[in-house]
Motif scaffolding. Structure first.
Motif, PDB file in Angstrom:
ATOM      1  N   ASP A 131     -52.527 -19.780  -7.948  1.00  0.00           N
ATOM      2  CA  ASP A 131     -52.846 -18.356  -7.323  1.00  0.00           C
ATOM      3  C   ASP A 131     -52.412 -17.195  -7.769  1.00  0.00           C
ATOM      4  OD1 ASP A 131     -50.442 -18.285  -6.065  1.00  0.00           O
ATOM      5  OD2 ASP A 131     -50.811 -19.868  -4.571  1.00  0.00           O
ATOM      6  N   GLY A 132     -53.213 -16.209  -7.378  1.00  0.00           N
ATOM      7  CA  GLY A 132     -51.583 -14.968  -8.910  1.00  0.00           C
ATOM      8  C   GLY A 132     -50.261 -14.837  -7.822  1.00  0.00           C
ATOM      9  N   ALA A 133     -49.975 -14.932  -6.691  1.00  0.00           N
ATOM     10  CA  ALA A 133     -48.697 -14.721  -6.746  1.00  0.00           C
ATOM     11  C   ALA A 133     -47.473 -16.213  -7.826  1.00  0.00           C
ATOM     12  CB  ALA A 133     -48.443 -15.253  -5.561  1.00  0.00           C
ATOM     13  N   GLU A 134     -48.238 -17.487  -7.637  1.00  0.00           N
ATOM     14  CA  GLU A 134     -47.477 -18.040  -7.979  1.00  0.00           C
ATOM     15  C   GLU A 134     -47.633 -17.590 -10.246  1.00  0.00           C
ATOM     16  OE1 GLU A 134     -47.271 -23.333  -8.751  1.00  0.00           O
ATOM     17  OE2 GLU A 134     -49.092 -22.276  -7.957  1.00  0.00           O
ATOM     18  N   ALA A 135     -48.780 -17.331 -10.407  1.00  0.00           N
ATOM     19  CA  ALA A 135     -48.801 -16.806 -12.124  1.00  0.00           C
ATOM     20  C   ALA A 135     -47.416 -16.203 -12.407  1.00  0.00           C
ATOM     21  CB  ALA A 135     -50.833 -16.440 -12.089  1.00  0.00           C
ATOM     22  N   VAL A 136     -47.767 -14.856 -11.221  1.00  0.00           N
ATOM     23  CA  VAL A 136     -46.558 -13.735 -11.501  1.00  0.00           C
ATOM     24  C   VAL A 136     -45.288 -14.463 -11.933  1.00  0.00           C
ATOM     25  CG1 VAL A 136     -45.505 -12.076 -10.716  1.00  0.00           C
ATOM     26  CG2 VAL A 136     -47.821 -12.210  -9.799  1.00  0.00           C
ATOM     27  N   ASP A 137     -45.521 -15.429 -10.348  1.00  0.00           N
ATOM     28  CA  ASP A 137     -43.668 -16.209 -10.430  1.00  0.00           C
ATOM     29  C   ASP A 137     -43.498 -16.636 -11.766  1.00  0.00           C
ATOM     30  OD1 ASP A 137     -43.327 -15.195  -8.721  1.00  0.00           O
ATOM     31  OD2 ASP A 137     -43.656 -16.638  -7.482  1.00  0.00           O
ATOM     32  N   LEU A 138     -44.476 -17.431 -12.251  1.00  0.00           N
ATOM     33  CA  LEU A 138     -44.404 -18.390 -13.603  1.00  0.00           C
ATOM     34  C   LEU A 138     -44.483 -17.442 -14.674  1.00  0.00           C
ATOM     35  CD1 LEU A 138     -47.221 -21.505 -12.966  1.00  0.00           C
ATOM     36  CD2 LEU A 138     -44.269 -21.316 -12.274  1.00  0.00           C
ATOM     37  N   THR A 139     -45.444 -16.493 -14.461  1.00  0.00           N
ATOM     38  CA  THR A 139     -45.294 -15.866 -16.409  1.00  0.00           C
ATOM     39  C   THR A 139     -43.688 -15.349 -16.162  1.00  0.00           C
ATOM     40  OG1 THR A 139     -47.365 -15.301 -15.675  1.00  0.00           O
ATOM     41  CG2 THR A 139     -46.179 -13.756 -17.298  1.00  0.00           C
ATOM     42  N   ARG A 140     -42.972 -15.034 -15.150  1.00  0.00           N
ATOM     43  CA  ARG A 140     -41.454 -14.155 -14.951  1.00  0.00           C
ATOM     44  C   ARG A 140     -40.672 -15.308 -15.854  1.00  0.00           C
ATOM     45  NH1 ARG A 140     -42.036 -10.541  -9.862  1.00  0.00           N
ATOM     46  NH2 ARG A 140     -42.818  -8.649 -10.968  1.00  0.00           N
ATOM     47  N   ALA A 141     -40.839 -16.249 -15.458  1.00  0.00           N
ATOM     48  CA  ALA A 141     -40.128 -17.668 -15.161  1.00  0.00           C
ATOM     49  C   ALA A 141     -40.093 -18.239 -17.506  1.00  0.00           C
ATOM     50  CB  ALA A 141     -40.016 -18.964 -15.135  1.00  0.00           C
ATOM     51  N   HIS A 142     -41.240 -17.941 -17.395  1.00  0.00           N
ATOM     52  CA  HIS A 142     -41.660 -18.408 -18.936  1.00  0.00           C
ATOM     53  C   HIS A 142     -42.053 -17.789 -20.035  1.00  0.00           C
ATOM     54  CE1 HIS A 142     -41.663 -22.623 -17.116  1.00  0.00           C
ATOM     55  NE2 HIS A 142     -42.800 -22.517 -15.973  1.00  0.00           N
ATOM     56  N   HIS A 143     -42.187 -15.773 -19.661  1.00  0.00           N
ATOM     57  CA  HIS A 143     -42.712 -15.377 -20.401  1.00  0.00           C
ATOM     58  C   HIS A 143     -43.215 -15.726 -21.894  1.00  0.00           C
ATOM     59  CE1 HIS A 143     -39.710 -11.996 -19.380  1.00  0.00           C
ATOM     60  NE2 HIS A 143     -39.057 -13.179 -19.143  1.00  0.00           N
ATOM     61  N   PRO A 144     -44.908 -16.511 -21.914  1.00  0.00           N
ATOM     62  CA  PRO A 144     -45.611 -16.949 -22.057  1.00  0.00           C
ATOM     63  C   PRO A 144     -46.596 -15.698 -23.026  1.00  0.00           C
ATOM     64  CG  PRO A 144     -47.176 -16.138 -20.074  1.00  0.00           C
ATOM     65  CD  PRO A 144     -45.396 -16.361 -19.904  1.00  0.00           C
ATOM     66  N   ASP A 145     -47.196 -15.957 -24.390  1.00  0.00           N
ATOM     67  CA  ASP A 145     -47.452 -15.092 -25.226  1.00  0.00           C
ATOM     68  C   ASP A 145     -49.078 -14.552 -23.898  1.00  0.00           C
ATOM     69  OD1 ASP A 145     -45.837 -15.556 -26.666  1.00  0.00           O
ATOM     70  OD2 ASP A 145     -46.439 -17.005 -27.034  1.00  0.00           O
TER      71      ASP A 145
ATOM     72  N   ALA B 192     -47.971  -4.258 -15.898  1.00  0.00           N
ATOM     73  CA  ALA B 192     -46.989  -3.419 -15.204  1.00  0.00           C
ATOM     74  C   ALA B 192     -45.504  -3.311 -15.507  1.00  0.00           C
ATOM     75  CB  ALA B 192     -46.898  -2.858 -13.405  1.00  0.00           C
ATOM     76  N   ASP B 193     -44.894  -4.488 -15.562  1.00  0.00           N
ATOM     77  CA  ASP B 193     -43.411  -5.329 -15.725  1.00  0.00           C
ATOM     78  C   ASP B 193     -42.911  -5.317 -17.009  1.00  0.00           C
ATOM     79  OD1 ASP B 193     -41.042  -6.590 -15.629  1.00  0.00           O
ATOM     80  OD2 ASP B 193     -42.032  -8.209 -14.258  1.00  0.00           O
ATOM     81  N   PRO B 194     -42.167  -4.384 -17.363  1.00  0.00           N
ATOM     82  CA  PRO B 194     -41.898  -3.598 -18.368  1.00  0.00           C
ATOM     83  C   PRO B 194     -41.762  -5.465 -19.163  1.00  0.00           C
ATOM     84  CG  PRO B 194     -40.639  -2.349 -17.039  1.00  0.00           C
ATOM     85  CD  PRO B 194     -41.252  -3.781 -16.188  1.00  0.00           C
ATOM     86  N   GLU B 195     -40.169  -6.017 -18.157  1.00  0.00           N
ATOM     87  CA  GLU B 195     -39.829  -7.168 -19.148  1.00  0.00           C
ATOM     88  C   GLU B 195     -41.176  -8.836 -19.598  1.00  0.00           C
ATOM     89  OE1 GLU B 195     -37.049  -8.752 -16.168  1.00  0.00           O
ATOM     90  OE2 GLU B 195     -35.576  -6.792 -16.186  1.00  0.00           O
ATOM     91  N   LEU B 196     -42.151  -7.898 -18.935  1.00  0.00           N
ATOM     92  CA  LEU B 196     -43.003  -8.522 -20.161  1.00  0.00           C
ATOM     93  C   LEU B 196     -43.926  -8.107 -20.220  1.00  0.00           C
ATOM     94  CD1 LEU B 196     -44.086 -10.263 -15.976  1.00  0.00           C
ATOM     95  CD2 LEU B 196     -43.104 -11.764 -17.884  1.00  0.00           C
ATOM     96  N   SER B 197     -43.707  -7.186 -21.381  1.00  0.00           N
ATOM     97  CA  SER B 197     -44.950  -6.428 -22.115  1.00  0.00           C
ATOM     98  C   SER B 197     -45.271  -7.145 -23.193  1.00  0.00           C
ATOM     99  CB  SER B 197     -43.637  -4.973 -22.329  1.00  0.00           C
ATOM    100  OG  SER B 197     -42.271  -5.855 -23.766  1.00  0.00           O
ATOM    101  N   ALA B 198     -44.628  -8.185 -23.538  1.00  0.00           N
ATOM    102  CA  ALA B 198     -45.096  -9.236 -25.110  1.00  0.00           C
ATOM    103  C   ALA B 198     -45.925  -9.803 -24.827  1.00  0.00           C
ATOM    104  CB  ALA B 198     -43.946  -9.919 -25.206  1.00  0.00           C
ATOM    105  N   THR B 199     -46.427 -10.284 -22.980  1.00  0.00           N
ATOM    106  CA  THR B 199     -47.139 -11.025 -22.682  1.00  0.00           C
ATOM    107  C   THR B 199     -48.719 -10.722 -22.516  1.00  0.00           C
ATOM    108  OG1 THR B 199     -45.494 -12.060 -21.101  1.00  0.00           O
ATOM    109  CG2 THR B 199     -47.704 -12.745 -20.860  1.00  0.00           C
ATOM    110  N   ARG B 200     -49.756 -10.867 -22.935  1.00  0.00           N
ATOM    111  CA  ARG B 200     -50.973 -10.266 -22.495  1.00  0.00           C
ATOM    112  C   ARG B 200     -52.190 -11.074 -21.572  1.00  0.00           C
ATOM    113  NH1 ARG B 200     -49.038  -6.947 -25.526  1.00  0.00           N
ATOM    114  NH2 ARG B 200     -48.944  -7.185 -27.608  1.00  0.00           N
ATOM    115  N   VAL B 201     -52.948 -10.645 -21.440  1.00  0.00           N
ATOM    116  CA  VAL B 201     -53.582 -11.708 -19.863  1.00  0.00           C
ATOM    117  C   VAL B 201     -55.034 -11.489 -20.179  1.00  0.00           C
ATOM    118  CG1 VAL B 201     -54.450 -11.520 -17.638  1.00  0.00           C
ATOM    119  CG2 VAL B 201     -52.383 -11.031 -17.995  1.00  0.00           C
ATOM    120  N   LEU B 202     -55.484 -12.457 -20.365  1.00  0.00           N
ATOM    121  CA  LEU B 202     -57.100 -12.430 -20.378  1.00  0.00           C
ATOM    122  C   LEU B 202     -57.635 -13.453 -19.780  1.00  0.00           C
ATOM    123  CD1 LEU B 202     -59.313 -13.341 -22.691  1.00  0.00           C
ATOM    124  CD2 LEU B 202     -58.425 -15.126 -23.258  1.00  0.00           C
TER     125      LEU B 202
END
Length: 226
Positions: free
Chosen positions: A36-50, A72-82
């Protein structure tokens, strides 16, 4: 370097299929799965995927809301969403772009198209499927979503004349090769101008550069087709 991908989809079987497909490529790897979306946000912050390969319709926090948080998260600026979804409607395309997504594909794409899309987005380019036509995109980008701030025209003063010219052509949907042919430049030179414009305007990728081009008035939207 390997392209690190996070899968976000509420269908476990589909995630497993994507994992097998992506992990079969030498230049890609799946670093996590979210249902789900909430888990996606948490895992993105944990793993910093491309890249986050994001479904739209998921229980709880949907993919569009998750995309907004991630972009919108500056710490995830390197992550793209497809965005990858069955529901390729005008509203979803518009909302995905406003949320900050770098690409949008329907789930009916072939495996080769999906992999090529991941590589395109990872390289910093925008990706729009055939269903997201140029007229559709221009129509919606000039109508910002609630809470979205327009880019003031004076921001363009930071660009050189050539950078504005290349940016405008990119906003019209032209590829680097097409821009190079029109301006008698090399594709590498065009890419350099695109990246310099992105840096000066604070655009995270080509898709956001296109948004700025329309919202600042550099390019005018085509009238909706009758």
């Amino acid at each position: 370097m390997s392209i690190r991908v996070l899968l976000a989809d509420d269908q476990a079987l589909l995630r497993a299929t994507f994992r097998i497909l992506i992990d079969s490529c030498d230049d890609m790897e799946v670093v996590g799965e979210a249902s789900d979306g909430a888990e996606a946000v948490d895992l993105t912050r944990a793993h910093h995927p491309d890249i986050v390969l994001m479904d739209i319709r998921m229980p709880g926090t949907d993919g569009l809301a998750a995309t907004s948080v991630i972009c919108a998260d500056p710490e995830l600026s390197a992550t793209r969403v497809l965005i990858l979804t069955t529901f390729e409607t005008e509203d979803y395309v518009a909302q995905a772009l406003h949320a900050g997504a770098s690409g949008f594909l329907g789930k009916d794409v072939t495996a080769d198209t999906l992999l090529a899309g991941l590589r395109t987005v990872a390289s910093g380019d925008a990706l729009l499927s055939p269903g997201a036509t140029r007229t559709l995109i221009t129509r919606f980008l000039t109508t910002p979503a609630r809470g979205t701030h327009l880019s003031p025209p004076e921001r363009l003063a930071e660009l050189t004349v050539r950078e504005r010219e290349v940016m405008a052509l990119a906003a019209e949907g032209k590829s680097n090769t097409e821009i190079a042919e029109e301006l008698t430049l090399s594709p590498l030179t065009v890419r350099t101008h695109i990246h310099r414009a992105m840096t000066k305007l604070g655009a995270r990728d080509r898709a956001q550069l296109v948004v700025i081009a329309y919202q600042s008035g550099l390019v005018q939207a085509a009238p909706p087709a009758p």
